[in-house]
Design a protein around this motif. Structure first.
Motif, mmCIF file in Angstrom:
data_model
loop_
_atom_site.group_PDB
_atom_site.id
_atom_site.type_symbol
_atom_site.label_atom_id
_atom_site.label_comp_id
_atom_site.label_asym_id
_atom_site.label_seq_id
_atom_site.Cartn_x
_atom_site.Cartn_y
_atom_site.Cartn_z
ATOM 1 N N VAL A 50 114.657 36.980 4.225
ATOM 2 C CA VAL A 50 113.387 37.534 4.704
ATOM 3 C C VAL A 50 112.434 37.707 3.509
ATOM 4 O O VAL A 50 112.730 38.490 2.602
ATOM 5 N N PRO A 51 111.307 36.994 3.510
ATOM 6 C CA PRO A 51 110.372 37.096 2.367
ATOM 7 C C PRO A 51 109.479 38.335 2.495
ATOM 8 O O PRO A 51 108.264 38.236 2.637
ATOM 9 N N LEU A 52 110.097 39.507 2.426
ATOM 10 C CA LEU A 52 109.400 40.749 2.769
ATOM 11 C C LEU A 52 108.245 41.065 1.822
ATOM 12 O O LEU A 52 107.191 41.551 2.272
ATOM 13 N N ALA A 53 108.423 40.805 0.522
ATOM 14 C CA ALA A 53 107.341 41.113 -0.421
ATOM 15 C C ALA A 53 106.097 40.309 -0.056
ATOM 16 O O ALA A 53 104.987 40.851 0.017
ATOM 17 N N LYS A 54 106.256 39.017 0.220
ATOM 18 C CA LYS A 54 105.114 38.167 0.579
ATOM 19 C C LYS A 54 104.483 38.623 1.898
ATOM 20 O O LYS A 54 103.249 38.643 2.043
ATOM 21 N N MET A 55 105.322 39.019 2.876
ATOM 22 C CA MET A 55 104.787 39.443 4.176
ATOM 23 C C MET A 55 103.893 40.677 4.023
ATOM 24 O O MET A 55 102.804 40.750 4.605
ATOM 25 N N PHE A 56 104.361 41.661 3.243
ATOM 26 C CA PHE A 56 103.533 42.857 3.017
ATOM 27 C C PHE A 56 102.294 42.500 2.199
ATOM 28 O O PHE A 56 101.198 43.009 2.449
ATOM 29 N N PRO A 67 99.383 42.934 -4.540
ATOM 30 C CA PRO A 67 100.670 42.396 -4.995
ATOM 31 C C PRO A 67 101.820 43.307 -4.558
ATOM 32 O O PRO A 67 101.667 44.537 -4.531
ATOM 33 N N VAL A 68 102.952 42.700 -4.208
ATOM 34 C CA VAL A 68 104.123 43.471 -3.762
ATOM 35 C C VAL A 68 105.369 42.953 -4.475
ATOM 36 O O VAL A 68 105.595 41.734 -4.522
ATOM 37 N N ALA A 69 106.156 43.853 -5.055
ATOM 38 C CA ALA A 69 107.445 43.490 -5.656
ATOM 39 C C ALA A 69 108.558 44.243 -4.941
ATOM 40 O O ALA A 69 108.316 45.268 -4.301
ATOM 41 N N LEU A 70 109.769 43.733 -5.063
ATOM 42 C CA LEU A 70 110.875 44.273 -4.277
ATOM 43 C C LEU A 70 112.154 44.273 -5.115
ATOM 44 O O LEU A 70 112.373 43.372 -5.925
ATOM 45 N N LYS A 81 96.823 49.731 -6.345
ATOM 46 C CA LYS A 81 97.030 48.601 -7.240
ATOM 47 C C LYS A 81 98.069 47.620 -6.702
ATOM 48 O O LYS A 81 97.891 46.403 -6.767
ATOM 49 N N ALA A 82 99.175 48.146 -6.187
ATOM 50 C CA ALA A 82 100.284 47.277 -5.790
ATOM 51 C C ALA A 82 101.278 48.084 -4.970
ATOM 52 O O ALA A 82 101.116 49.294 -4.784
ATOM 53 N N MET A 83 102.311 47.382 -4.493
ATOM 54 C CA MET A 83 103.364 48.043 -3.717
ATOM 55 C C MET A 83 104.720 47.631 -4.281
ATOM 56 O O MET A 83 104.910 46.475 -4.664
ATOM 57 N N GLY A 84 105.634 48.603 -4.353
ATOM 58 C CA GLY A 84 107.012 48.304 -4.744
ATOM 59 C C GLY A 84 107.953 48.688 -3.612
ATOM 60 O O GLY A 84 107.761 49.716 -2.961
ATOM 61 N N ILE A 85 108.941 47.840 -3.359
ATOM 62 C CA ILE A 85 109.886 48.079 -2.258
ATOM 63 C C ILE A 85 111.301 48.169 -2.806
ATOM 64 O O ILE A 85 111.724 47.317 -3.594
ATOM 65 N N ILE A 111 108.049 50.002 -9.787
ATOM 66 C CA ILE A 111 107.976 48.536 -9.907
ATOM 67 C C ILE A 111 106.536 48.084 -9.681
ATOM 68 O O ILE A 111 106.082 47.120 -10.275
ATOM 69 N N GLY A 112 105.823 48.793 -8.790
ATOM 70 C CA GLY A 112 104.431 48.444 -8.507
ATOM 71 C C GLY A 112 103.549 48.467 -9.745
ATOM 72 O O GLY A 112 102.706 47.590 -9.938
ATOM 73 N N TRP A 113 103.767 49.427 -10.633
ATOM 74 C CA TRP A 113 102.968 49.507 -11.860
ATOM 75 C C TRP A 113 103.212 48.322 -12.770
ATOM 76 O O TRP A 113 102.385 47.980 -13.617
ATOM 77 N N GLU A 114 104.386 47.701 -12.657
ATOM 78 C CA GLU A 114 104.768 46.650 -13.615
ATOM 79 C C GLU A 114 104.338 45.247 -13.202
ATOM 80 O O GLU A 114 104.522 44.294 -13.941
ATOM 81 N N ILE A 115 103.789 45.122 -11.982
ATOM 82 C CA ILE A 115 103.416 43.783 -11.487
ATOM 83 C C ILE A 115 102.273 43.214 -12.323
ATOM 84 O O ILE A 115 101.309 43.889 -12.596
#
Lengths: 325, 325
Positions: free
Chosen positions: B101-107, B114-117, B71-75, B321-325
């Motif tokens: 560094v825009p790491l969430a967007k890069m991943f 979707p990626v949140a950090l 579903k998503a990634m959390g960092i 955090i990934g579940w909450e995106i």
């Protein structure tokens, strides 16, 4: 407005400071309709203090038509516990430094109305958030510079009370871990020992003793020097007094740099006598903060002086709790 | 569980530490279904780091049936900005200490999800609150003792992000205002320079140089001593190693005493390699805290070690955090 508060149009606010206790009767729009004050110190027991308070209050209660017009009372007090309505081990109160004082209940029993209590600086923060420069802010730290140094911390739009009701004692973070000044709390090196009114006067006396800097303050007896004297001298350009403000502002800036690492507030808001010095104190605070703070926080936080005059913020903040009972 | 997460049963969690980057694929009940890791350092650019990460991730993504199941990634990352999905001026990252560094967007661009950090320590706090010893707590401070010292602060049941997403950098409060150790952040005397893994090793080297205390560690080359060596020696009763823990615990206790003045938490929860020392580190922390803290806070706060093994708390927290995106 609910029916009850329409029937009882006023609340009492008490700003209980280390020096003065200021009472105000406030309407629901935040207008102070009547006010009185007594000295906080000089009472042997808390009963004597409450007696004197109630005597002073009777006069202004009559001015607004009697106790039937009063819904409740809110108190802002040092070491005030919001959860229990108590003052606990307040280092600066002659009748309160040694135990737990159920002040909310004592006033409630005497006046026959509900009474709530919080930290005096928390009350000031609530006042600032409702009526002052913090309107609309969700994250700010209020720092009160009076007889002591207090703080009210707002995070995500909420006052921080912590697990026990005592959070926000930033006057007692340790700024000097060696050779710190003794504090009323029994420890050494607290922020309050340097940046309170008494701390500022002490800094002036130390500079008089340890430097040759010329100063108008040298004409006074050292033990008579107050923070007000330092302020008057600084406004005349007195070099030593200006050095006192530099030192005080530098330390406040360093402390705020640590506070930023905690809650990264949008603004630090200063309240109390010392802020009357204006840029003389605010410029060193800002300079020191931006030099000392972690790079990611540099240049972000605002440094503001309270938008509310004198003790109005604290009285209004204290009274605001009264509406919520 | 909503329809979307039922259709995509997994999230990726990344615990991005100063030394290792640990990836986990986690289901909605908090079970880690697959895991992998790469070294965080040794990359010239952030692109190289993301390349290596995605290569490692492909293997475990296939193990759970491909990217369509994610579903998503959390960092969780040092200096991670929750609001922007960026890492900003992270002092301990070779490819991230000098800018944003825009790491969430890069991943997100590479993986198509979707990626949140957030701050790595905030992620650990979320993991602890969801699965660990902080379940049910509304006010606690998580302190991570790793390559650096991080923190996740929970007040009124909410993570503290501050006005800019960077709150909770308690590894960078200043513990020594004169003669402080240089910190990766460019300043001096930060808590992290004493209480991180590298700080502990440095304390051991300093005690070897400045005392005659006998120690197994004297048989090693000074520059090779790590915090693990100190831990092994301490467990054998090595006097100098025990002194290192005393010193480290004393400073952590003093720091926590200041943190109590801020948010008066119910508990301080410690996480990371140093906690493996158990009572050897926790006893000095508690002793120093209760000696140094303001009287109203004495004996109130709990001092706990994370209830989650190894990097599980941080990976689970990041994934949450990934579940909450």
């Amino acid at each position: 407005m609910n029916t009850q508060s329409e029937m009882k149009p006023y609340v009492i606010g008490l700003d209980l400071g280390g020096t003065n206790s200021v009472f105000g009767i406030v309407d629901s729009r935040g207008e102070i309709k009547a006010t009185t004050a007594i000295k906080t110190q000089g009472f042997d027991t808390v009963d004597d203090y409450v007696d004197a308070s109630v005597n002073a209050l009777q006069v202004i209660i009559e001015q607004v038509g009697g106790i039937d017009n009063i819904k409740a009372m809110g108190i802002g007090a040092p070491n005030g516990n919001y959860y229990n309505g108590t003052i606990e081990f307040a280092p600066n109160l002659s009748w309160g430094h040694d135990g737990v004082v159920p002040l909310a209940k004592m006033f409630s029993d005497r006046l026959g109305i509900p009474v709530a209590l919080t930290n005096d600086a928390n009350a000031a923060a609530i006042g600032e958030m409702t009526y002052g420069v913090a309107r609309g802010m969700k994250n700010f730290i209020m720092i009160t510079l009076g007889t002591g140094v207090g703080s009210g911390i707002v995070i995500n739009g909420q006052l921080v009370y912590g697990c026990d009701g005592f959070a926000g004692e930033l006057g007692h973070v340790i700024m000097r871990r060696t050779n710190g000044r003794p504090c009323g709390c029994g420890r050494f090196g607290c922020l309050e020992t340097y940046c309170s009114a008494t701390g500022v006067a002490r800094s002036a006396r130390e500079l008089i003793d340890t430097t040759d800097t010329p100063s108008l303050l040298r004409e006074m007896k050292a033990e008579d020097i107050t923070s007000l004297d330092v302020s008057i001298a600084a406004n005349k350009g007195d070099k030593l007094a200006l050095e006192v403000y530099e030192f005080t502002g530098k330390m406040l800036g360093e402390a705020c740099a640590d506070f930023a690492a905690f809650s990264s507030p949008e603004a630090f808001i200063f309240f109390g006598g010392l802020t009357k010095a204006g840029d003389l104190i605010m410029d060193p605070i800002k300079k020191s903060y931006n030099e000392k703070v972690l790079k990611i926080f540099q240049g972000k936080a605002k440094f503001l002086i309270s938008g509310l005059d004198g003790s109005a913020a604290a009285v209004l903040g204290a009274s605001a709790i009264g509406w919520e009972i």
